[in-house]
Motif scaffolding. Structure first.
Motif, mmCIF file in Angstrom:
data_model
loop_
_atom_site.group_PDB
_atom_site.id
_atom_site.type_symbol
_atom_site.label_atom_id
_atom_site.label_comp_id
_atom_site.label_asym_id
_atom_site.label_seq_id
_atom_site.Cartn_x
_atom_site.Cartn_y
_atom_site.Cartn_z
ATOM 1 N N MET A 65 -1.832 -7.400 4.560
ATOM 2 C CA MET A 65 -1.521 -6.250 5.388
ATOM 3 C C MET A 65 -2.020 -5.016 4.656
ATOM 4 S SD MET A 65 0.597 -3.431 5.771
ATOM 5 C CE MET A 65 1.913 -3.708 4.610
ATOM 6 N N VAL A 66 -2.946 -4.296 5.283
ATOM 7 C CA VAL A 66 -3.541 -3.137 4.650
ATOM 8 C C VAL A 66 -3.678 -2.034 5.674
ATOM 9 C CG1 VAL A 66 -5.558 -2.202 3.482
ATOM 10 C CG2 VAL A 66 -4.825 -4.517 2.977
ATOM 11 N N SER B 231 -2.897 9.915 -1.978
ATOM 12 C CA SER B 231 -2.028 8.906 -2.582
ATOM 13 C C SER B 231 -2.033 7.626 -1.775
ATOM 14 C CB SER B 231 -0.595 9.445 -2.691
ATOM 15 O OG SER B 231 -0.117 9.861 -1.421
ATOM 16 N N ALA B 232 -1.481 6.591 -2.380
ATOM 17 C CA ALA B 232 -1.318 5.300 -1.720
ATOM 18 C C ALA B 232 -0.147 4.576 -2.358
ATOM 19 C CB ALA B 232 -2.583 4.452 -1.850
ATOM 20 N N VAL B 233 0.478 3.701 -1.587
ATOM 21 C CA VAL B 233 1.559 2.844 -2.066
ATOM 22 C C VAL B 233 1.023 1.421 -2.134
ATOM 23 C CG1 VAL B 233 3.872 1.938 -1.599
ATOM 24 C CG2 VAL B 233 3.323 4.335 -1.052
ATOM 25 N N TYR C 36 -0.629 -0.742 0.845
ATOM 26 C CA TYR C 36 -1.326 -2.000 0.587
ATOM 27 C C TYR C 36 -0.310 -3.021 0.073
ATOM 28 C CZ TYR C 36 -5.388 1.113 0.397
ATOM 29 O OH TYR C 36 -6.353 2.056 0.676
ATOM 30 N N VAL C 37 -0.541 -4.275 0.394
ATOM 31 C CA VAL C 37 0.234 -5.364 -0.192
ATOM 32 C C VAL C 37 -0.739 -6.326 -0.844
ATOM 33 C CG1 VAL C 37 1.843 -7.257 0.192
ATOM 34 C CG2 VAL C 37 2.055 -5.161 1.535
ATOM 35 N N THR D 61 -9.957 -4.413 -4.560
ATOM 36 C CA THR D 61 -10.325 -3.033 -4.868
ATOM 37 C C THR D 61 -9.846 -2.103 -3.759
ATOM 38 O OG1 THR D 61 -12.485 -3.296 -3.823
ATOM 39 C CG2 THR D 61 -12.349 -3.736 -6.201
ATOM 40 N N ARG D 62 -9.458 -0.889 -4.155
ATOM 41 C CA ARG D 62 -8.932 0.090 -3.208
ATOM 42 C C ARG D 62 -9.622 1.431 -3.430
ATOM 43 N NH1 ARG D 62 -4.711 -2.804 -5.492
ATOM 44 N NH2 ARG D 62 -4.157 -1.151 -6.962
ATOM 45 N N PRO D 63 -9.657 2.281 -2.410
ATOM 46 C CA PRO D 63 -10.294 3.589 -2.572
ATOM 47 C C PRO D 63 -9.612 4.408 -3.666
ATOM 48 C CG PRO D 63 -9.901 3.112 -0.249
ATOM 49 C CD PRO D 63 -9.176 2.059 -1.031
#
Length: 267
Positions: A1-2, A70-72, A98-99, A33-35
């Motif tokens: 789940m993103v 930001s991101a969680v 993100y999970v 990988t994430r932004p």
């Protein structure tokens, strides 16, 4: 789940990354990988279906009103309950949620997975119980941008207080843990408050050499920073004990004490 949303302009002054060892980035699968953002907030989770949704909702609401990108990142530590299912509604959250998974058991393993796969300027973790007020991040971000390597919440620094006290058995175990932790980190009053944030590139470099998977993992991380002469600062908080911790004194207590002794003897 993103959930991935368009990035906003970056907050603050440009950041000059510190050196990163090759192993910290080249072994990361592309799917993880994430932004890049200003701040990534990691939430390790093991069977947290009762508490995780409220914590993520509170965190997203707070971050959506701040000037930094930001991101969680929830790191699921092989949960057997409905932890993943209760996070479904955050697909359309105003802050990216993100999970990712971590099959190696232990809070330390989960947090390391989150840090190692991050590309954020600053990165840190909070507990799924939301025991430390999320608003503490205002002061944390200001101190990180001043150049501190680590900014950690403290229940024992001057000005801190307990809104809801721990049970007597947990308080006794905490006292023993602190005494052993001070063999390694004598200048830090509280190593175990689950609210710690770091310079991102430095944290990714340091965790590549960390090995403790259990609840003493953050002492190992802080010890490596301290031994390298990095600046660590404690921020006093109003902390509340929240029922439902996955820590077991019988299962995790002796292991944590043994890990602390290993850390104090290592150099």
């Amino acid at each position: 789940m993103v959930s991935v949303l368009p990035a906003r302009p970056h907050w603050g002054t440009p950041h000059v990354p510190q050196r990163i060892t090759r192993s910290t980035r080249e072994e990361i699968p592309a799917a993880l990988t994430r932004p890049t953002v200003d701040l990534e907030l990691i939430v390790p989770a093991f069977n947290e279906e009762r508490r995780i949704a409220k914590t993520v909702a509170c965190t997203v609401d707070y971050l959506a009103r701040r000037p930094w990108t930001s991101a969680v990142v929830v790191v699921d530590n092989d949960s057997a309950d409905c932890t993943l299912e209760v996070l479904g509604p955050f697909d359309d959250a105003p802050v990216s949620v993100y999970v990712i998974g971590c099959s190696s058991h232990g809070k330390g393993a989960a947090v390391r997975r989150g840090i190692a796969t991050s590309a954020a300027r600053f990165v840190g973790f909070v507990d799924a119980d939301n025991a430390t007020p999320i608003g503490t991040l205002d002061r944390v971000m200001a101190l990180l941008s001043e150049g501190y390597a680590a900014v950690i919440a403290s229940r024992r620094a001057p000005g801190a207080r307990y809104e809801i006290e721990q049970p007597a058995l947990r308080k006794c175990g905490g006292w023993m843990f602190r005494r052993l932790a001070q063999l390694t980190l004598p200048d830090i009053a509280d190593t175990q408050c689950g609210f710690k944030f770091f310079d991102g590139p430095l944290a990714r470099e340091v965790v590549s050499g960390c090995h403790i998977d259990g609840f003493a993992f953050d002492v190992e991380l802080l010890a490596r920073l301290s031994r390298n002469g990095r600046a660590i600062v404690e921020v006093p908080v109003a902390w509340s004990d929240v029922p439902g911790s996955t820590f077991s004194a019988r299962r995790d207590g002796l292991r944590s004490m043994a890990d602390l002794l290993r850390i104090s003897l290592s150099r």
